[in-house]
Scaffold this motif. Structure first.
Motif, mmCIF file in Angstrom:
data_model
loop_
_atom_site.group_PDB
_atom_site.id
_atom_site.type_symbol
_atom_site.label_atom_id
_atom_site.label_comp_id
_atom_site.label_asym_id
_atom_site.label_seq_id
_atom_site.Cartn_x
_atom_site.Cartn_y
_atom_site.Cartn_z
ATOM 1 N N LEU A 320 7.893 8.664 -9.108
ATOM 2 C CA LEU A 320 6.776 9.116 -8.269
ATOM 3 C C LEU A 320 6.667 10.633 -8.272
ATOM 4 O O LEU A 320 5.553 11.191 -8.303
ATOM 5 C CB LEU A 320 6.957 8.603 -6.842
ATOM 6 C CG LEU A 320 6.737 7.100 -6.634
ATOM 7 C CD1 LEU A 320 7.130 6.665 -5.238
ATOM 8 C CD2 LEU A 320 5.255 6.748 -6.895
ATOM 9 N N HIS A 321 7.802 11.333 -8.205
ATOM 10 C CA HIS A 321 7.780 12.794 -8.258
ATOM 11 C C HIS A 321 7.166 13.272 -9.579
ATOM 12 O O HIS A 321 6.382 14.236 -9.594
ATOM 13 C CB HIS A 321 9.191 13.352 -8.104
ATOM 14 C CG HIS A 321 9.693 13.349 -6.693
ATOM 15 N ND1 HIS A 321 8.997 13.904 -5.648
ATOM 16 C CD2 HIS A 321 10.836 12.843 -6.157
ATOM 17 C CE1 HIS A 321 9.671 13.749 -4.523
ATOM 18 N NE2 HIS A 321 10.808 13.093 -4.811
ATOM 19 N N GLU A 331 -4.668 8.667 -6.327
ATOM 20 C CA GLU A 331 -4.703 8.023 -7.639
ATOM 21 C C GLU A 331 -3.465 7.163 -7.864
ATOM 22 O O GLU A 331 -3.554 6.042 -8.393
ATOM 23 C CB GLU A 331 -4.784 9.092 -8.741
ATOM 24 C CG GLU A 331 -6.097 9.862 -8.742
ATOM 25 C CD GLU A 331 -6.094 11.025 -9.704
ATOM 26 O OE1 GLU A 331 -7.184 11.402 -10.168
ATOM 27 O OE2 GLU A 331 -5.001 11.562 -10.009
ATOM 28 N N ILE A 332 -2.326 7.683 -7.451
ATOM 29 C CA ILE A 332 -1.077 6.914 -7.600
ATOM 30 C C ILE A 332 -1.155 5.625 -6.785
ATOM 31 O O ILE A 332 -0.745 4.559 -7.242
ATOM 32 C CB ILE A 332 0.138 7.752 -7.139
ATOM 33 C CG1 ILE A 332 0.330 8.942 -8.113
ATOM 34 C CG2 ILE A 332 1.394 6.914 -7.070
ATOM 35 C CD1 ILE A 332 1.382 9.935 -7.669
ATOM 36 N N LYS A 337 -1.328 -0.570 -6.855
ATOM 37 C CA LYS A 337 -1.727 -1.791 -6.159
ATOM 38 C C LYS A 337 -1.219 -3.005 -6.898
ATOM 39 O O LYS A 337 -1.413 -3.130 -8.098
ATOM 40 C CB LYS A 337 -3.248 -1.857 -6.027
ATOM 41 C CG LYS A 337 -3.788 -0.963 -4.909
ATOM 42 C CD LYS A 337 -5.287 -1.158 -4.717
ATOM 43 C CE LYS A 337 -5.802 -0.330 -3.575
ATOM 44 N NZ LYS A 337 -7.268 -0.504 -3.359
ATOM 45 N N GLY A 338 -0.545 -3.926 -6.170
ATOM 46 C CA GLY A 338 -0.003 -5.131 -6.778
ATOM 47 C C GLY A 338 1.379 -4.928 -7.372
ATOM 48 O O GLY A 338 1.920 -5.843 -8.007
ATOM 49 N N HIS A 339 1.971 -3.734 -7.167
ATOM 50 C CA HIS A 339 3.310 -3.449 -7.691
ATOM 51 C C HIS A 339 4.328 -4.375 -7.039
ATOM 52 O O HIS A 339 4.240 -4.694 -5.840
ATOM 53 C CB HIS A 339 3.661 -1.983 -7.425
ATOM 54 C CG HIS A 339 4.864 -1.502 -8.193
ATOM 55 N ND1 HIS A 339 6.160 -1.743 -7.806
ATOM 56 C CD2 HIS A 339 4.955 -0.794 -9.361
ATOM 57 C CE1 HIS A 339 7.006 -1.202 -8.658
ATOM 58 N NE2 HIS A 339 6.292 -0.612 -9.631
ATOM 59 N N ASN A 346 0.906 5.919 1.371
ATOM 60 C CA ASN A 346 -0.005 6.542 2.343
ATOM 61 C C ASN A 346 -0.187 8.010 1.954
ATOM 62 O O ASN A 346 0.699 8.835 2.167
ATOM 63 C CB ASN A 346 0.573 6.455 3.754
ATOM 64 C CG ASN A 346 -0.427 6.892 4.812
ATOM 65 O OD1 ASN A 346 -1.283 7.728 4.555
ATOM 66 N ND2 ASN A 346 -0.309 6.316 6.005
ATOM 67 N N PRO A 347 -1.324 8.347 1.365
ATOM 68 C CA PRO A 347 -1.553 9.731 0.909
ATOM 69 C C PRO A 347 -1.507 10.752 2.059
ATOM 70 O O PRO A 347 -1.115 11.896 1.861
ATOM 71 C CB PRO A 347 -2.945 9.668 0.286
ATOM 72 C CG PRO A 347 -3.144 8.227 -0.071
ATOM 73 C CD PRO A 347 -2.454 7.461 1.004
ATOM 74 N N LYS A 348 -1.940 10.353 3.260
ATOM 75 C CA LYS A 348 -1.988 11.291 4.390
ATOM 76 C C LYS A 348 -0.589 11.668 4.868
ATOM 77 O O LYS A 348 -0.286 12.839 5.103
ATOM 78 C CB LYS A 348 -2.791 10.687 5.538
ATOM 79 C CG LYS A 348 -4.281 10.568 5.248
ATOM 80 C CD LYS A 348 -5.019 10.046 6.458
ATOM 81 C CE LYS A 348 -6.527 9.944 6.191
ATOM 82 N NZ LYS A 348 -7.258 9.425 7.376
ATOM 83 N N THR A 349 0.257 10.672 5.057
ATOM 84 C CA THR A 349 1.606 10.936 5.578
ATOM 85 C C THR A 349 2.636 11.090 4.476
ATOM 86 O O THR A 349 3.782 11.440 4.744
ATOM 87 C CB THR A 349 2.043 9.786 6.499
ATOM 88 O OG1 THR A 349 2.100 8.571 5.747
ATOM 89 C CG2 THR A 349 1.067 9.616 7.663
ATOM 90 N N GLN A 350 2.195 10.742 3.261
ATOM 91 C CA GLN A 350 3.093 10.778 2.093
ATOM 92 C C GLN A 350 4.278 9.818 2.261
ATOM 93 O O GLN A 350 5.375 10.069 1.773
ATOM 94 C CB GLN A 350 3.589 12.208 1.826
ATOM 95 C CG GLN A 350 2.476 13.187 1.493
ATOM 96 C CD GLN A 350 2.989 14.537 1.038
ATOM 97 O OE1 GLN A 350 4.183 14.717 0.791
ATOM 98 N NE2 GLN A 350 2.086 15.499 0.891
ATOM 99 N N GLU A 351 4.024 8.733 2.991
ATOM 100 C CA GLU A 351 5.049 7.704 3.182
ATOM 101 C C GLU A 351 4.870 6.598 2.150
ATOM 102 O O GLU A 351 3.735 6.219 1.826
ATOM 103 C CB GLU A 351 4.975 7.114 4.573
ATOM 104 C CG GLU A 351 5.376 8.085 5.686
ATOM 105 C CD GLU A 351 5.265 7.457 7.056
ATOM 106 O OE1 GLU A 351 4.651 6.371 7.155
ATOM 107 O OE2 GLU A 351 5.773 8.039 8.021
#
Length: 359
Positions: A320-321, A331-332, A337-339, A346-351
């Motif tokens: 991921l890094h 985009e990631i 999706k479906g992994h 969560n793009p906002k919290t980066q969780e």
């Protein structure tokens, strides 16, 4: 009376309590109420007992606290050694006045038997020296340093005339408010042949009822205690009870027993209430402890799973890094999706949420 003395009860008790006149105060104790130990030549020790709404000549001394404190100490200071020179009912009220004297001093003790009860000590000028309860009402004030004030005057039931028996309310209710109380009001109506529900007595009926009242007030004391808890200075019509040699003896044998039982029941109720409160607290604590243990077990297992899948999780983070250098998290998230393992990004919290199977 059942638990509290009526004005009529006090009238009869005053007759019995006259035997105390001429005695001297030996000691004053405070059990539930007050206990005055007196001594009279030829009679020996005598015990005057008071509770919130009752007063009587007790047969013996009851258990008392070793350290009296408060009003009891004050009464000892002013009254011990003094002679009881008079004892009277005040204006037909539920107030008993005792006068204590020496050659130098005179004190009046007012025992109020209505409402929450009160005991007030006043000097020879009527100035309050001490009181069980100091309080200001709308129409009177009991306070140290102030003159003792009686409640607002009302009709003295021992001085009423036939005209005073004219009422627009049921006659038994009217008699009760005059100081007789419900039981004696009904007894008087029964003896006089008066309908207790009548609210329009004729003149002859009022004269007859008044005559029976005067007769009742002078009736010799022949005390009884009844199964329903009623204690009376004379026999009630149509009722069977236990006879006693005096009104005080009947009160002493029954009211004190009833008071002790009531006290025991209150103590038991307080104990049960406290027991329930503690049990509820224990239940809540047990539930909280169970949840803490369950959460701790879950957290421990989660830590173990992370440790068991450490390399796999490290690889995911490394990937991921690396991906973040070329793509945004949005985009990631779309590509993942479906992994099978990465369930949410969560793009906002980066969780990142991953699912590890607990095999």
């Amino acid at each position: 009376m059942k638990t509290e003395i009526t004005s009529l009860d006090l009238l009869f008790l005053c007759r019995e309590l006259q035997t105390l006149v001429g005695s001297r105060v030996d000691k004053i104790y405070r059990p539930d109420g007050f206990l005055f130990q007196l001594h009279k030549t030829g009679s020996g020790k005598l015990f005057l007992r008071t509770e919130k709404n009752a007063v009587w000549l007790a047969a013996a001394k009851t258990e008392t606290p070793e350290t009296p404190g408060g009003l009891c100490s004050t009464l000892r200071k002013y009254l011990e050694g003094k002679k009881l020179t008079s004892l009277e009912q005040v204006n037909g009220e539920r107030i008993l006045k005792l006068t204590f004297q020496t050659q130098q001093d005179t004190y009046s003790l007012y025992i109020e038997l209505f409402s929450n009860g009160n005991i007030v000590l006043a000097d020879e000028h009527g100035i309050v020296k001490a009181a069980q309860e100091e309080r200001a009402w709308k129409d009177r004030e009991i306070k140290r340093g102030k003159p003792y004030a009686l409640p607002p005057a009302k009709k003295n039931f021992t001085q009423i005339s036939p005209a005073d028996l004219d009422s627009t309310t049921p006659i038994s209710k009217h008699l009760a408010t005059l100081g007789l109380g419900k039981t004696y009001a009904e007894e008087l109506c029964l003896r006089a042949g008066t309908d207790p529900t009548s609210n329009s007595l004729t003149e002859n009926e009022r004269i007859t009822l008044h005559a029976y009242l005067q007769k009742l007030l002078k009736e010799p004391i022949s005390a009884f205690a009844y199964p329903d808890g009623e204690i009376t200075p004379f026999a009630l019509s149509g009722k069977t009870g236990t006879a006693y040699p005096s009104f005080s003896a009947a009160i002493d044998a029954n009211l004190s027993k009833s008071a002790a039982l009531t006290k025991l029941e209150k103590s038991r109720a307080r104990f049960d209430s406290e027991k329930e409160r503690i049990q509820n607290a224990i239940t809540i604590q047990e539930r909280t402890l169970t949840k803490i243990n369950e959460d701790a077990a879950k957290q421990q297992r989660a830590g173990e799973l992370i440790y068991e899948h450490y390399q796999e999780l490290k690889n995911i983070l490394d990937q991921l890094h690396a991906a973040k250098k070329k793509h945004s998290l949005q985009e990631i998230a779309q590509k993942l999706k479906g992994h099978a393992v990465i369930k949410h990004v969560n793009p906002k919290t980066q969780e990142i949420t991953v699912e590890i199977t607990d095999d």
